[in-house]
Write an enzyme that holds these catalytic residues in place. Structure first.
Site, PDB file in Angstrom:
ATOM      1  CG  ASP A  46      -1.640   1.352   1.703  1.00 47.03           C
ATOM      2  OD1 ASP A  46      -2.542   0.704   0.944  1.00 47.03           O
ATOM      3  OD2 ASP A  46      -1.551   2.328   1.462  1.00 47.03           O
ATOM      4  CE1 TYR A  51       0.194   7.787   3.011  1.00 47.11           C
ATOM      5  CE2 TYR A  51       0.705   5.427   2.362  1.00 47.11           C
ATOM      6  CZ  TYR A  51       0.229   6.635   2.480  1.00 47.11           C
ATOM      7  OH  TYR A  51      -0.978   6.353   3.532  1.00 47.11           O
ATOM      8  CE  LYS A  80      -3.908   4.670   0.936  1.00 48.84           C
ATOM      9  NZ  LYS A  80      -2.677   3.856   0.676  1.00 48.84           N
ATOM     10  CG  HIS A 113      -5.186   9.689   1.186  1.00 47.08           C
ATOM     11  ND1 HIS A 113      -4.213   9.779   0.286  1.00 47.08           N
ATOM     12  CD2 HIS A 113      -5.628   8.476   1.384  1.00 47.08           C
ATOM     13  CE1 HIS A 113      -2.927   9.110   1.202  1.00 47.08           C
ATOM     14  NE2 HIS A 113      -3.715   8.926   2.656  1.00 47.08           N
TER      15      HIS A 113
END
Length: 325
Positions: A46, A51, A80, A113
Site C-alpha cells: 500500500d 507518501y 491513492k 484518499h
C-alpha cells in the site's frame, strides 16, 4: 482456518495482510522493508501519491519481477488519489503520475484518499491560507467517482474505492455508481473498531482495509514534521487484556490485534521497517481467537475517543466534506 485473502466485489483477490508504507521515505529503509516483506510472503503493498515513495516501491517491485521471484499478477498494489486530485478534471492526471512513479501499467486498487479537495499547486501538497487552514475548494464526489470508473474502463486500475469517507458519503456514491466501490480504507484497531461503518460496507459488498491497525505509534513523527501538536497515543499493545490473550496463544500483542481484524474479514496494512516485526505481522494465519477472546477484545472499543488519525491539524473540522462526520 482462515484463508489469507478475500475476494472483492469484482472478483479480484486481495491479501488480508499488506505492508503499509506511510512515512517511509528513505530509499534504503523502504527497500529493506519491502525486501523483508517479499521474503516473508507479502504480496499486498500500500502506497499513495502523498507518501512520496511510489518510485521506491515501484523499483523494488520491478527488481523482484525482473529476477523472476514474483509475477505481476501475484501482486496487489494500492495507491491513492491525493487531495488536490479530488476533482473530476484531475483524476486521470494524478493516476498517470502514480503509474509513472510506480513503473506499472496498472494498479490493483486506486482509492480516493480523502473526501476533501484542495487547490492544486504543482509543488505543494497541503496548501495553507493565512490562518493555517488547508485551502479547500468545492468538489463533486459523484463526478469524481465517474472519472474513477473511467480509469477502470481504461485499464489503469483493476479496482476502485475510497478512503476516510463516512457512511453518508459512501451511500451517495452507491446511489449513482456504475462500478461499486470495491474497498474502503479507514483507521480501525481495538480502540477504534468502527463497527457500524464496517457492517455498512459488508452489507453493500465493500471490503474494508484497516490502516493504523496497531494504533499508529509513529504518528507523532508526522505531527512534528507538519508543525501540529503531538498527541498522547493509546498504548494498545500494553493493554493487559491484549497481553493476556497474547500469552494464551503464544503470540505477540500485535498479532492478536491483527488477528482480531482479519478474523472479522477486515484486511490490514501494518507499517513497519523492522524485518522481524514485518515477518511477525503476517504470521497470524496459524491460530484462531475463540469466542471468549473476541468478546473481551470487543469491550476495548473506545469509539471516537480511540481515534489516532483525527486530521485535526488540517483545521477543516467545519468543512462539509470533512471525514468522520
Amino acid at each position: 482456518m482462515l484463508k489469507n485473502s478475500i475476494i472483492l466485489n469484482n472478483g479480484a483477490k486481495m491479501p488480508l495482510i499488506g505492508l503499509g508504507t506511510w512515512q517511509v521515505n528513505e530509499p534504503l529503509e523502504l527497500r529493506n522493508a519491502m525486501n523483508a516483506a517479499f521474503e516473508s510472503g507479502y504480496r499486498h503493498f500500500d502506497t499513495a501519491f502523498l507518501y512520496k515513495n511510489e518510485n521506491i516501491v515501484g523499483k523494488v517491485i520491478e527488481e523482484w519481477i525482473r529476477k523472476g521471484l514474483v509475477k505481476r499478477e501475484e501482486l496487489f498494489i494500492t495507491t491513492k488519489l491525493p487531495l488536490a486530485g479530488v476533482h473530476p478534471d484531475r483524476v486521470e492526471m494524478f493516476l498517470n503520475k502514480s503509474l509513472h512513479n510506480l513503473g506499472l501499467e496498472y494498479v490493483d486498487l486506486y482509492l480516493v484518499h480523502f473526501p476533501v479537495c484542495v487547490k492544486y499547486h504543482e509543488t505543494i501538497d497541503f496548501p495553507l491560507n493565512e490562518a493555517g487552514e488547508l485551502q479547500a475548494e468545492p468538489t463533486d464526489h459523484i463526478a469524481v467517482w465517474k472519472k474513477m470508473e473511467e480509469m477502470v474502463e481504461l485499464g489503469k486500475t483493476r479496482s476502485i474505492g475510497i478512503s476516510n469517507f463516512n457512511k453518508n458519503q459512501i451511500a451517495r456514491i452507491l446511489e449513482k455508481a456504475t462500478i461499486k466501490p470495491a474497498n474502503l480504507q479507514i483507521e480501525a484497531h481495538l480502540y477504534l473498531q468502527n463497527t457500524e461503518l464496517i457492517e455498512f460496507c459488508k452489507k453493500h459488498g465493500i471490503s474494508v482495509v484497516a490502516y493504523s491497525p496497531l494504533g499508529s505509534p509513529a504518528i507523532n513523527i508526522f505531527h512534528e514534521k507538519q508543525g501540529y501538536p503531538t498527541k498522547n497515543l493509546p498504548k494498545i499493545m500494553e493493554d493487559e487484556n491484549v497481553i493476556s490473550i497474547a500469552k494464551k496463544h503464544s503470540k505477540s500483542p500485535a498479532q492478536i490485534m491483527l488477528r482480531f481484524l482479519v478474523q472479522n474479514g477486515v484486511a490490514a496494512i501494518p507499517k513497519s521497517v523492522t524485518p522481524s516485526r514485518i515477518k511477525e505481522n503476517i504470521d497470524i494465519f496459524n491460530f484462531e481467537l475463540d469466542k471468549s477472546d473476541i468478546a473481551l477484545l470487543k469491550t476495548l472499543d473506545k469509539g471516537e475517543a480511540g481515534r489516532v488519525c483525527d486530521m485535526n491539524g488540517f483545521k477543516l473540522s467545519n468543512h462539509p466534506d470533512f471525514p468522520f462526520k
